[in-house]
Scaffold this motif. Structure first.
Motif, mmCIF file in Angstrom:
data_model
loop_
_atom_site.group_PDB
_atom_site.id
_atom_site.type_symbol
_atom_site.label_atom_id
_atom_site.label_comp_id
_atom_site.label_asym_id
_atom_site.label_seq_id
_atom_site.Cartn_x
_atom_site.Cartn_y
_atom_site.Cartn_z
ATOM 1 N N LEU A 33 0.810 -1.175 0.019
ATOM 2 C CA LEU A 33 0.215 0.146 -0.017
ATOM 3 C C LEU A 33 0.977 1.297 0.096
ATOM 4 C CD1 LEU A 33 -2.996 -0.894 2.483
ATOM 5 C CD2 LEU A 33 -2.916 -0.686 -0.404
ATOM 6 N N VAL A 34 1.455 1.287 0.915
ATOM 7 C CA VAL A 34 2.703 2.663 0.814
ATOM 8 C C VAL A 34 3.498 2.868 -0.124
ATOM 9 C CG1 VAL A 34 4.648 3.499 2.328
ATOM 10 C CG2 VAL A 34 2.670 2.580 3.399
ATOM 11 N N PHE A 35 4.311 1.761 -0.646
ATOM 12 C CA PHE A 35 5.276 1.930 -1.551
ATOM 13 C C PHE A 35 4.499 2.042 -3.023
ATOM 14 C CE2 PHE A 35 7.945 -0.042 -4.909
ATOM 15 C CZ PHE A 35 9.129 0.786 -4.594
ATOM 16 N N GLY A 36 3.450 1.252 -3.355
ATOM 17 C CA GLY A 36 2.562 1.273 -4.412
ATOM 18 C C GLY A 36 1.901 2.423 -4.497
ATOM 19 N N SER A 37 1.300 3.285 -3.461
ATOM 20 C CA SER A 37 0.772 4.597 -3.588
ATOM 21 C C SER A 37 1.800 5.550 -4.032
ATOM 22 C CB SER A 37 0.143 4.964 -2.024
ATOM 23 O OG SER A 37 -0.853 3.995 -1.905
ATOM 24 N N VAL A 38 3.064 5.460 -3.454
ATOM 25 C CA VAL A 38 4.050 6.401 -3.691
ATOM 26 C C VAL A 38 4.314 6.278 -5.221
ATOM 27 C CG1 VAL A 38 6.581 7.174 -3.201
ATOM 28 C CG2 VAL A 38 4.919 6.753 -1.517
ATOM 29 N N MET A 39 4.585 5.195 -5.623
ATOM 30 C CA MET A 39 4.997 4.773 -6.851
ATOM 31 C C MET A 39 3.893 5.226 -8.152
ATOM 32 S SD MET A 39 7.984 3.934 -6.858
ATOM 33 C CE MET A 39 8.168 3.041 -8.719
ATOM 34 N N VAL A 70 -5.251 -1.023 -8.424
ATOM 35 C CA VAL A 70 -4.280 -2.106 -8.833
ATOM 36 C C VAL A 70 -3.399 -2.462 -7.392
ATOM 37 C CG1 VAL A 70 -2.349 -3.002 -10.215
ATOM 38 C CG2 VAL A 70 -4.357 -1.857 -11.110
ATOM 39 N N VAL A 71 -3.116 -1.484 -6.864
ATOM 40 C CA VAL A 71 -2.352 -1.552 -5.782
ATOM 41 C C VAL A 71 -3.070 -1.902 -4.424
ATOM 42 C CG1 VAL A 71 -1.081 -0.187 -4.019
ATOM 43 C CG2 VAL A 71 -0.482 0.234 -6.490
ATOM 44 N N GLY A 72 -4.310 -1.048 -4.133
ATOM 45 C CA GLY A 72 -5.025 -1.669 -3.074
ATOM 46 C C GLY A 72 -5.998 -2.684 -3.034
ATOM 47 N N GLY A 73 -6.516 -2.839 -4.312
ATOM 48 C CA GLY A 73 -7.539 -3.972 -4.746
ATOM 49 C C GLY A 73 -7.434 -5.415 -3.989
ATOM 50 N N PRO A 74 -6.270 -5.882 -4.160
ATOM 51 C CA PRO A 74 -6.226 -7.112 -3.558
ATOM 52 C C PRO A 74 -6.121 -7.168 -1.931
ATOM 53 C CG PRO A 74 -4.472 -6.766 -5.353
ATOM 54 C CD PRO A 74 -5.204 -5.474 -5.223
ATOM 55 N N VAL A 75 -5.698 -6.150 -1.501
ATOM 56 C CA VAL A 75 -5.647 -5.979 -0.121
ATOM 57 C C VAL A 75 -7.112 -5.752 0.473
ATOM 58 C CG1 VAL A 75 -4.804 -4.661 1.975
ATOM 59 C CG2 VAL A 75 -3.359 -5.075 -0.116
ATOM 60 N N LEU A 76 -7.631 -5.081 -0.198
ATOM 61 C CA LEU A 76 -9.108 -4.896 0.299
ATOM 62 C C LEU A 76 -10.016 -5.961 0.064
ATOM 63 C CD1 LEU A 76 -9.611 -0.996 -1.173
ATOM 64 C CD2 LEU A 76 -9.190 -1.831 1.350
#
Length: 174
Positions: A33-39, A70-76
């Motif tokens: 979440l953190v790294f993906g959001s920054v990227m 794409v970054v947060g979907g699998p986590v949610l």
């Protein structure tokens, strides 16, 4: 102990059932979440087309929203499906079902599982991890996962130590 909406097999006896407790993000999910959001923010800003003054940067916003999905979907999705789960341990199986639909998501026979691994949190709640015996191979004393093997079953329960003892007892009774 409430009777879950799980169909028991003939001769099977329910030993324990429960709901997930205190579902938390794993370290890998936090990193994602953190790294993906920054990227995603960086790529969206870099890919944004120049817009005339006063106009809304539609392309940049669309790229950022798609990237965050794409970054947060699998986590949610994992958090949602885990919150809707109901767990059951019988004298023969461990079952994870959907609490809303009643559909069985995972079911493994106790005889096919290694002894459970318990990870306890600071509040006493824990994660009980159940791995199939054929999901890993022992290579020079180190357990190595087998490619294509089913993922372990994880139960997020408040009484992880007690449930672990119950499962081990049921496994040795076979």
């Amino acid at each position: 102990m409430a009777e879950p909406i799980i169909v028991l097999e003939p001769g099977e006896r329910l030993l324990w059932s429960g709901l997930p407790q205190r579902i938390a993000l794993t370290g890998l999910e936090w990193f994602r979440l953190v790294f993906g959001s920054v990227m995603v923010a960086g790529f969206a800003a870099a890919a944004g087309l120049p817009v005339p003054d006063g106009e809304f940067p539609v392309v940049t916003v669309v790229l950022a929203v798609i990237g965050l999905a794409v970054v947060g979907g699998p986590v949610l999705w994992r958090l949602r499906t885990t919150r809707r789960a109901v767990y059951a341990v019988t004298d023969q199986r461990v079952v994870v079902a959907d609490r809303v639909s009643g559909r069985t998501r995972r079911s493994e026979y106790l005889s096919d599982l290694e002894p459970p691994f318990v990870g306890l949190g600071q509040d006493g709640a824990g994660t009980l991890t159940l791995t199939r015996r054929d999901a890993s191979t022992n290579l020079l004393g180190v357990s190595v996962p087998v490619r294509g093997a089913p993922a372990p079953i994880e139960l997020f329960v408040p009484e992880a130590d007690g449930l672990c003892a119950l499962i081990v007892q049921a496994q040795t009774a076979d």
